[in-house]
Design a protein around this motif. Structure first.
Motif, mmCIF file in Angstrom:
data_model
loop_
_atom_site.group_PDB
_atom_site.id
_atom_site.type_symbol
_atom_site.label_atom_id
_atom_site.label_comp_id
_atom_site.label_asym_id
_atom_site.label_seq_id
_atom_site.Cartn_x
_atom_site.Cartn_y
_atom_site.Cartn_z
ATOM 1 N N ALA A 134 -3.950 34.917 -1.218
ATOM 2 C CA ALA A 134 -4.032 34.115 -2.270
ATOM 3 C C ALA A 134 -3.559 34.850 -3.501
ATOM 4 C CB ALA A 134 -5.170 33.637 -2.623
ATOM 5 N N PHE A 135 -3.928 35.873 -3.654
ATOM 6 C CA PHE A 135 -3.419 37.071 -4.953
ATOM 7 C C PHE A 135 -2.106 36.961 -4.837
ATOM 8 C CE2 PHE A 135 -2.807 40.788 -7.319
ATOM 9 C CZ PHE A 135 -3.589 40.404 -8.372
ATOM 10 N N GLU A 136 -1.538 37.635 -3.667
ATOM 11 C CA GLU A 136 -0.060 37.850 -3.536
ATOM 12 C C GLU A 136 0.625 36.432 -3.819
ATOM 13 O OE1 GLU A 136 0.220 39.719 0.225
ATOM 14 O OE2 GLU A 136 -0.223 41.602 -0.706
ATOM 15 N N ALA A 137 0.232 35.168 -3.572
ATOM 16 C CA ALA A 137 0.890 33.976 -3.784
ATOM 17 C C ALA A 137 0.703 33.458 -5.258
ATOM 18 C CB ALA A 137 0.361 32.773 -2.961
ATOM 19 N N GLY A 138 0.047 34.351 -6.168
ATOM 20 C CA GLY A 138 0.194 33.964 -7.375
ATOM 21 C C GLY A 138 -1.164 33.173 -7.852
ATOM 22 N N VAL A 139 -2.299 32.829 -6.885
ATOM 23 C CA VAL A 139 -3.407 32.071 -7.256
ATOM 24 C C VAL A 139 -4.228 32.740 -7.860
ATOM 25 C CG1 VAL A 139 -5.294 30.866 -5.994
ATOM 26 C CG2 VAL A 139 -2.919 31.063 -4.807
ATOM 27 N N ALA A 140 -4.867 32.344 -8.930
ATOM 28 C CA ALA A 140 -5.831 32.931 -9.714
ATOM 29 C C ALA A 140 -6.998 32.998 -8.962
ATOM 30 C CB ALA A 140 -6.024 31.984 -11.131
ATOM 31 N N VAL A 141 -7.514 34.135 -8.384
ATOM 32 C CA VAL A 141 -8.428 34.612 -7.603
ATOM 33 C C VAL A 141 -8.930 36.021 -8.135
ATOM 34 C CG1 VAL A 141 -7.903 33.103 -5.628
ATOM 35 C CG2 VAL A 141 -7.011 35.539 -5.785
ATOM 36 N N PRO A 142 -9.989 36.559 -7.827
ATOM 37 C CA PRO A 142 -10.490 37.934 -8.276
ATOM 38 C C PRO A 142 -9.320 38.788 -7.400
ATOM 39 C CG PRO A 142 -12.344 36.651 -7.504
ATOM 40 C CD PRO A 142 -11.215 35.729 -7.126
ATOM 41 N N HIS A 183 -5.134 23.211 -14.194
ATOM 42 C CA HIS A 183 -4.869 24.474 -13.838
ATOM 43 C C HIS A 183 -5.602 24.920 -12.319
ATOM 44 C CE1 HIS A 183 -5.467 29.299 -14.321
ATOM 45 N NE2 HIS A 183 -4.382 28.917 -14.116
ATOM 46 N N VAL A 184 -6.729 24.062 -12.058
ATOM 47 C CA VAL A 184 -7.578 24.178 -10.798
ATOM 48 C C VAL A 184 -6.248 23.625 -9.717
ATOM 49 C CG1 VAL A 184 -9.025 23.273 -9.118
ATOM 50 C CG2 VAL A 184 -9.522 24.196 -11.647
ATOM 51 N N VAL A 185 -5.780 22.610 -10.051
ATOM 52 C CA VAL A 185 -4.745 21.719 -9.080
ATOM 53 C C VAL A 185 -3.511 22.764 -8.637
ATOM 54 C CG1 VAL A 185 -3.169 19.958 -8.796
ATOM 55 C CG2 VAL A 185 -5.649 19.386 -9.721
ATOM 56 N N GLU A 186 -3.139 23.250 -9.814
ATOM 57 C CA GLU A 186 -1.795 24.318 -9.824
ATOM 58 C C GLU A 186 -2.264 25.294 -8.888
ATOM 59 O OE1 GLU A 186 -1.028 25.603 -13.728
ATOM 60 O OE2 GLU A 186 -0.069 23.624 -14.231
ATOM 61 N N ASN A 187 -3.401 25.860 -8.890
ATOM 62 C CA ASN A 187 -3.865 27.101 -8.082
ATOM 63 C C ASN A 187 -3.886 26.337 -6.690
ATOM 64 O OD1 ASN A 187 -4.364 29.748 -9.518
ATOM 65 N ND2 ASN A 187 -5.286 28.433 -10.959
ATOM 66 N N LEU A 188 -4.728 25.548 -6.375
ATOM 67 C CA LEU A 188 -4.752 24.857 -5.179
ATOM 68 C C LEU A 188 -3.504 24.466 -4.523
ATOM 69 C CD1 LEU A 188 -7.697 22.417 -5.739
ATOM 70 C CD2 LEU A 188 -7.855 24.596 -4.618
ATOM 71 N N ARG A 189 -2.439 24.398 -5.388
ATOM 72 C CA ARG A 189 -1.198 23.960 -4.663
ATOM 73 C C ARG A 189 -0.575 25.117 -3.883
ATOM 74 N NH1 ARG A 189 0.757 20.610 -8.470
ATOM 75 N NH2 ARG A 189 1.562 22.229 -9.909
ATOM 76 N N LEU A 191 -2.207 27.856 -3.416
ATOM 77 C CA LEU A 191 -2.748 28.250 -2.268
ATOM 78 C C LEU A 191 -2.425 27.744 -1.004
ATOM 79 C CD1 LEU A 191 -5.437 30.029 -1.331
ATOM 80 C CD2 LEU A 191 -6.798 27.844 -1.682
ATOM 81 N N TYR A 192 -2.059 26.299 -1.164
ATOM 82 C CA TYR A 192 -1.547 25.489 -0.050
ATOM 83 C C TYR A 192 -0.102 25.922 0.403
ATOM 84 C CZ TYR A 192 -1.023 21.636 3.120
ATOM 85 O OH TYR A 192 -0.908 20.843 4.260
ATOM 86 N N HIS A 193 0.565 26.009 -0.573
ATOM 87 C CA HIS A 193 2.295 26.419 -0.073
ATOM 88 C C HIS A 193 2.447 27.798 -0.101
ATOM 89 C CE1 HIS A 193 3.197 22.186 0.010
ATOM 90 N NE2 HIS A 193 2.510 21.817 -1.085
ATOM 91 N N GLY A 194 1.848 28.565 -1.075
ATOM 92 C CA GLY A 194 2.321 30.071 -0.941
ATOM 93 C C GLY A 194 1.348 30.559 0.009
ATOM 94 N N ALA A 195 0.130 30.559 0.066
ATOM 95 C CA ALA A 195 -0.846 31.235 1.165
ATOM 96 C C ALA A 195 -0.982 30.803 2.236
ATOM 97 C CB ALA A 195 -1.881 31.832 0.341
ATOM 98 N N GLU A 196 -0.640 29.338 2.356
ATOM 99 C CA GLU A 196 -0.906 28.490 3.615
ATOM 100 C C GLU A 196 -2.376 28.755 3.914
ATOM 101 O OE1 GLU A 196 1.895 29.740 6.602
ATOM 102 O OE2 GLU A 196 3.613 29.001 5.637
ATOM 103 N N GLN A 260 -2.152 14.534 -3.454
ATOM 104 C CA GLN A 260 -0.752 14.212 -3.027
ATOM 105 C C GLN A 260 -0.303 15.596 -4.085
ATOM 106 O OE1 GLN A 260 0.929 12.590 -1.516
ATOM 107 N NE2 GLN A 260 3.002 13.526 -2.275
ATOM 108 N N GLU A 261 -0.718 15.911 -5.210
ATOM 109 C CA GLU A 261 -0.295 16.934 -6.069
ATOM 110 C C GLU A 261 -0.499 18.083 -5.043
ATOM 111 O OE1 GLU A 261 0.551 16.950 -9.611
ATOM 112 O OE2 GLU A 261 1.457 14.918 -8.811
ATOM 113 N N ILE A 262 -1.366 18.346 -4.418
ATOM 114 C CA ILE A 262 -1.395 19.740 -3.717
ATOM 115 C C ILE A 262 -0.462 19.709 -2.592
ATOM 116 C CG2 ILE A 262 -3.115 21.018 -2.387
ATOM 117 C CD1 ILE A 262 -5.403 19.704 -4.123
ATOM 118 N N VAL A 263 -0.542 18.654 -1.699
ATOM 119 C CA VAL A 263 0.338 19.069 -0.840
ATOM 120 C C VAL A 263 1.734 18.440 -0.714
ATOM 121 C CG1 VAL A 263 0.227 17.918 1.865
ATOM 122 C CG2 VAL A 263 -1.798 18.355 0.719
ATOM 123 N N GLY A 264 2.061 17.475 -1.729
ATOM 124 C CA GLY A 264 3.088 16.910 -1.963
ATOM 125 C C GLY A 264 4.460 17.808 -2.598
#
Length: 269
Positions: A134-142, A183-189, A191-196, A260-264
């Motif tokens: 997740a971190f390597e995909a740019g998601v805001a995580v610890p 911001h949460v939706v951006e991160n979930l997106r 997480l889904y596409h970048g980190a799968e 849809q915002e996350i997956v689409g």
């Protein structure tokens, strides 16, 4: 002759440094023994001492949170920054049964140990792996810092030992809620596409909000790969839970739209 004296002095200084470092370690170990030995077993303490002795941790301090399955301590990392030290307990009989569904069908961990302790070790490694991806995909995580057995070391989300509030713990204005949700939706997106990955237990209790309203996603232990049979179900449940929270606080949030915002979207790395 002069060079020989300098070499000797250097060796003596190094010896003194090693002695001082060992002494600091022994003091830390003594302090830890007093405060932690009643909670953790000997194997866990040895793993903690190893993290200290190898320089991955400098210090372990007070408890940030304590649950029936893990405890999180405030610490200082080997780089001198504040860290969160998550230690899974090895005494919860229901731990494996409640989490087996997340590990099964995870291609990264094909062998599931029958031994209870080893399963907890696997669970800790899995959370660390999820954080790294997740971190390597740019998601805001610890930021993940270290992992050993049932201990996970990561970035501390807070300042001077005070954790930033969970989303559920703070009151926000309407426009602030809008920014947080976006911001949460951006991160979930990401997480889904970048980190799968799909967060397996998304709620207002797994989102930390910093002073600048940056929202961090936490508790990724139950996250599953997007190819996992439960991925869609967990994603739908998470978006529904998320929208329930924001709707209760006056911000319109439709689960189908958020989904849809996350997956689409395309690759959001």
């Amino acid at each position: 002759m002069k060079g020989g004296v300098e070499d000797l002095e250097k060796k003596l200084q190094q010896k003194e440094y090693r002695k001082e470092r060992q002494q600091r370690y022994l003091i830390k170990r003594s302090e830890l023994d007093e405060s932690l030995e009643e909670v953790f077993d000997q194997k866990t303490l040895l793993s903690l001492y190893d993290l200290l002795n190898t320089g991955k941790l400098r210090q372990v301090m007070g408890v940030i949170s304590a649950g029936k399955e893990s405890r999180i301590y405030h610490g200082i990392s080997g780089d001198g920054v504040e860290a969160a030290v998550k230690i899974y307990l090895v005494s919860s009989a229901e731990f494996k049964r409640n989490r087996l569904q997340y590990v099964v069908d995870d291609p990264r961990f094909k062998s599931i140990p029958g031994d209870f302790r080893k399963f907890i070790y696997l669970w800790s490694r899995r959370e660390y792996a999820n954080l790294v991806e997740a971190f390597e995909a740019g998601v805001a995580v610890p930021k993940p810092l270290a992992q050993k057995e049932n201990i996970l070391v990561m970035q501390f989300l807070g300042e001077k030992g005070m954790r930033y509030p969970l989303l559920v713990e703070e009151s926000f204005e309407y426009d602030e809620l809008e920014n947080i949700l976006r911001h949460v939706v951006e991160n979930l997106r990401k997480l889904y596409h970048g980190a799968e990955l799909v967060h397996g237990d998304l709620s207002e209790y797994n989102i930390i909000v910093a002073k600048d309203l940056k929202a961090y996603i936490i508790d990724l232990a139950q996250a599953v790969k997007t190819s996992h049979p439960l991925a869609r179900q967990l994603l739908e449940k998470g978006t529904s839970t998320l929208c329930n929270f924001f709707n209760k606080h006056g911000l319109k949030c439709e689960p189908d739209y958020i989904l849809q915002e996350i997956v689409g979207k395309g690759d959001c790395k």
